[in-house]
Design an enzyme around this catalytic site. Structure first.
Site, PDB file in Angstrom:
ATOM      1  N   SER A 116    -107.929  43.406  20.489  1.00  0.00           N
ATOM      2  CA  SER A 116    -107.601  44.834  20.603  1.00  0.00           C
ATOM      3  C   SER A 116    -106.324  45.173  19.845  1.00  0.00           C
ATOM      4  O   SER A 116    -105.382  44.370  19.807  1.00  0.00           O
ATOM      5  CB  SER A 116    -107.416  45.181  22.081  1.00  0.00           C
ATOM      6  OG  SER A 116    -106.745  46.415  22.216  1.00  0.00           O
ATOM      7  N   GLN A 131    -110.432  44.971  16.657  1.00  0.00           N
ATOM      8  CA  GLN A 131    -110.716  46.334  17.147  1.00  0.00           C
ATOM      9  C   GLN A 131    -109.572  47.254  16.772  1.00  0.00           C
ATOM     10  O   GLN A 131    -108.405  46.956  17.029  1.00  0.00           O
ATOM     11  CB  GLN A 131    -110.902  46.326  18.672  1.00  0.00           C
ATOM     12  CG  GLN A 131    -111.140  47.706  19.275  1.00  0.00           C
ATOM     13  CD  GLN A 131    -109.855  48.351  19.793  1.00  0.00           C
ATOM     14  OE1 GLN A 131    -108.982  47.659  20.299  1.00  0.00           O
ATOM     15  NE2 GLN A 131    -109.733  49.665  19.622  1.00  0.00           N
ATOM     16  N   TYR A 175    -107.593  50.793  17.186  1.00  0.00           N
ATOM     17  CA  TYR A 175    -107.221  52.131  17.622  1.00  0.00           C
ATOM     18  C   TYR A 175    -106.553  52.722  16.401  1.00  0.00           C
ATOM     19  O   TYR A 175    -105.539  52.221  15.926  1.00  0.00           O
ATOM     20  CB  TYR A 175    -106.290  52.091  18.840  1.00  0.00           C
ATOM     21  CG  TYR A 175    -107.030  51.865  20.141  1.00  0.00           C
ATOM     22  CD1 TYR A 175    -108.166  52.600  20.458  1.00  0.00           C
ATOM     23  CD2 TYR A 175    -106.572  50.932  21.068  1.00  0.00           C
ATOM     24  CE1 TYR A 175    -108.841  52.399  21.654  1.00  0.00           C
ATOM     25  CE2 TYR A 175    -107.243  50.741  22.266  1.00  0.00           C
ATOM     26  CZ  TYR A 175    -108.381  51.472  22.547  1.00  0.00           C
ATOM     27  OH  TYR A 175    -109.053  51.269  23.721  1.00  0.00           O
ATOM     28  N   THR A 182    -112.854  51.853  17.710  1.00  0.00           N
ATOM     29  CA  THR A 182    -113.138  52.483  19.004  1.00  0.00           C
ATOM     30  C   THR A 182    -112.846  53.973  18.941  1.00  0.00           C
ATOM     31  O   THR A 182    -111.734  54.388  18.625  1.00  0.00           O
ATOM     32  CB  THR A 182    -112.305  51.809  20.112  1.00  0.00           C
ATOM     33  OG1 THR A 182    -112.662  50.430  20.153  1.00  0.00           O
ATOM     34  CG2 THR A 182    -112.586  52.437  21.469  1.00  0.00           C
ATOM     35  N   ARG A 196    -107.541  58.556  35.337  1.00  0.00           N
ATOM     36  CA  ARG A 196    -107.873  57.307  36.043  1.00  0.00           C
ATOM     37  C   ARG A 196    -107.060  57.253  37.342  1.00  0.00           C
ATOM     38  O   ARG A 196    -105.905  56.809  37.351  1.00  0.00           O
ATOM     39  CB  ARG A 196    -107.559  56.093  35.171  1.00  0.00           C
ATOM     40  CG  ARG A 196    -108.419  56.014  33.912  1.00  0.00           C
ATOM     41  CD  ARG A 196    -108.121  54.766  33.095  1.00  0.00           C
ATOM     42  NE  ARG A 196    -108.875  54.743  31.852  1.00  0.00           N
ATOM     43  CZ  ARG A 196    -108.633  53.890  30.863  1.00  0.00           C
ATOM     44  NH1 ARG A 196    -107.664  52.999  30.974  1.00  0.00           N
ATOM     45  NH2 ARG A 196    -109.361  53.936  29.766  1.00  0.00           N
ATOM     46  N   LYS A 210    -117.445  51.884  17.914  1.00  0.00           N
ATOM     47  CA  LYS A 210    -117.613  51.558  19.341  1.00  0.00           C
ATOM     48  C   LYS A 210    -117.434  52.825  20.192  1.00  0.00           C
ATOM     49  O   LYS A 210    -116.494  53.591  19.955  1.00  0.00           O
ATOM     50  CB  LYS A 210    -116.590  50.507  19.754  1.00  0.00           C
ATOM     51  CG  LYS A 210    -116.588  50.135  21.228  1.00  0.00           C
ATOM     52  CD  LYS A 210    -115.699  48.921  21.471  1.00  0.00           C
ATOM     53  CE  LYS A 210    -115.655  48.468  22.912  1.00  0.00           C
ATOM     54  NZ  LYS A 210    -114.707  49.211  23.731  1.00  0.00           N
ATOM     55  N   HIS A 212    -117.057  52.340  27.442  1.00  0.00           N
ATOM     56  CA  HIS A 212    -115.737  51.773  27.741  1.00  0.00           C
ATOM     57  C   HIS A 212    -115.698  51.264  29.195  1.00  0.00           C
ATOM     58  O   HIS A 212    -114.687  51.365  29.877  1.00  0.00           O
ATOM     59  CB  HIS A 212    -114.657  52.842  27.523  1.00  0.00           C
ATOM     60  CG  HIS A 212    -113.367  52.312  26.970  1.00  0.00           C
ATOM     61  ND1 HIS A 212    -113.034  52.387  25.636  1.00  0.00           N
ATOM     62  CD2 HIS A 212    -112.309  51.714  27.569  1.00  0.00           C
ATOM     63  CE1 HIS A 212    -111.827  51.864  25.448  1.00  0.00           C
ATOM     64  NE2 HIS A 212    -111.367  51.441  26.612  1.00  0.00           N
TER      65      HIS A 212
END
Ligand code: FNR
Length: 380
Positions: free
Chosen positions: A119, A141, A143, A169, A178, A251, A275
């Site tokens: 990540s 991955q 961002y 992503t 959250r 993704k 996710h």
């Protein structure tokens, strides 16, 4: 067999082989903040629950006398030969789970020959994780930072360090509501976790007035602003193509039209994923989104899948519905909490062994033979 043979001498596995119990046993080991961050989901948790429920609605129909004693789980995904159609999903900030963080995960993945997707929000650098993973397959991955020079620099580092595929992503251009984290006031990034990659990046550092070591707060905020927001759009994808030589997959795709746009943009694949239910509450179960995406683009690009995969049967079902491979998320993170590298390896080996047995007992010899015909829709 290994476990039963060791059992003859009184030994039992280091922790549960039941993937549905992993979360409960991790809760006992982990501090509430980190545990909540890993286990938590968006809003009421409806999407995360739907991810699991969707697996239950599909049932495997086993075939008998099918000569499935010798099985071959190997496959090639995004140009990477793999012993089984399973990769480790990008999970950031692994230092909140175990001090060896992504380095331990990379070692465990490499020992089994499975790709580890590092990540951008990792707590170890691109280079450290590559060194830990050695010859193991690795994907990166992204961002996507709005600053093109910072983006290019990070991609260049990943290329240099031997990451072959790029996973972009798209579903986390801002963090969802959250409640588990909100209730605890816990956000790892603001505590300086998950910023190893920008903080070690010379081009990002050059955008700062003071080095991150001297003024971490400002550096963290600068980075968070760079990777959030909706400034990136479909027209910007050629920039990534220009700066990456290998396969690129998007993704977070859940709608067939988005998958078609990925094809039009020259992408090599998509990951059907929500996710792990961490972004949109009340969203479509990832497994329910899979068949339509496969029908739309499966003959043109590779369709990968994640969100809710726990057991060997889950892997089989996702493959039967058209995924070329699945990514595992939380289960291996709980393995990391239990025992660092060994813990991750234990979880992965359990999933692979379960998949292998489930394939055999279902009369399936190879992943190529898995089609929707292997499944039936459960009435209940
Ligand atoms: C994630 N996920 C994720 N995805 C990504 O692209 N970049 C990231 O940094 C992270 N970070 C992250 C942290 C934690 C704690 C979790 C649980 C998940 C999402 C991940 O890649 C994957 O999509 C889901 O975890 C899959 O769902 P399951 O297997 O956890 O149900």
């Amino acid at each position: 067999n290994e476990i039963y043979l060791q059992g003859l001498g009184g030994a039992v596995p280091p922790f549960t082989t039941d993937p549905t119990k992993l979360e409960d046993s991790a809760r006992e080991l982990m501090d509430p903040g980190p545990f909540g961050y890993v286990a938590g989901a968006a809003g009421s948790g409806a999407t995360a629950r739907a991810n699991r429920a969707a697996f239950d609605r599909w049932r495997i129909v086993p075939r008998m006398l099918a000569e499935a004693t010798d099985r071959d789980l190997s496959t090639t995904v995004l140009g990477t030969p793999m012993p089984a159609p399973v990769a480790l999903a990008p999970v950031g900030v692994q230092s909140i789970v175990h001090p060896d963080a992504e380095r331990a995960t990379a070692r465990a993945a490499a020992a089994l020959g499975l790709p580890f997707v590092l990540s951008t929000a990792a707590s170890s650098t691109i280079e450290e994780v590559a060194a830990a993973g050695g010859d193991g397959p690795r994907w990166f991955q992204l961002y996507w930072p709005t600053d093109p020079d910072v983006c290019a620099s990070i991609l260049d580092r990943a290329k240099q360090a031997g990451y072959t595929a790029l996973v972009v992503t798209l579903d986390t251009w801002t963090l969802a509501w959250r409640p588990v984290d909100l209730d605890q006031g816990y956000l790892p990034f603001l505590r300086g976790e998950g910023v190893a990659i920008p903080f070690s990046d010379p081009v990002f550092r050059a955008t700062l007035d003071a080095p991150p070591e001297d003024d971490p707060g400002t550096a963290i905020l600068r980075w968070l602003f760079m990777v959030t927001g909706t400034d990136r759009n479909w027209d910007a994808l050629p920039f990534l193509r220009e700066h990456w030589d290998g396969p690129i997959v998007l993704k977070g795709i859940q709608h067939p039209d988005d998958a078609r746009r990925a094809v039009d943009a020259g992408m090599d694949g998509v990951v059907v994923s929500n996710h792990g239910g961490r972004q949109v509450d009340g969203g479509v179960a990832a497994l329910d989104a899979l068949p339509e995406v496969v029908a739309a683009v499966g003959d043109r690009i590779e369709v990968l899948f994640d969100s809710g995969v726990r057991t060997g049967a889950d892997v089989l079902k996702a493959l039967a519905l058209g995924a070329r491979a699945v990514l595992l998320g939380r289960p291996y993170v709980y393995g990391l909490a239990h025992g660092g590298e060994d813990g991750v390896r234990h979880v992965l080996r359990a999933v692979l062994a379960d998949l292998d047995l489930t394939m055999g007992l279902s009369g399936q010899r190879s992943v190529a033979g898995l089609t929707p015909a292997v499944l039936t829709r459960s009435a209940g």
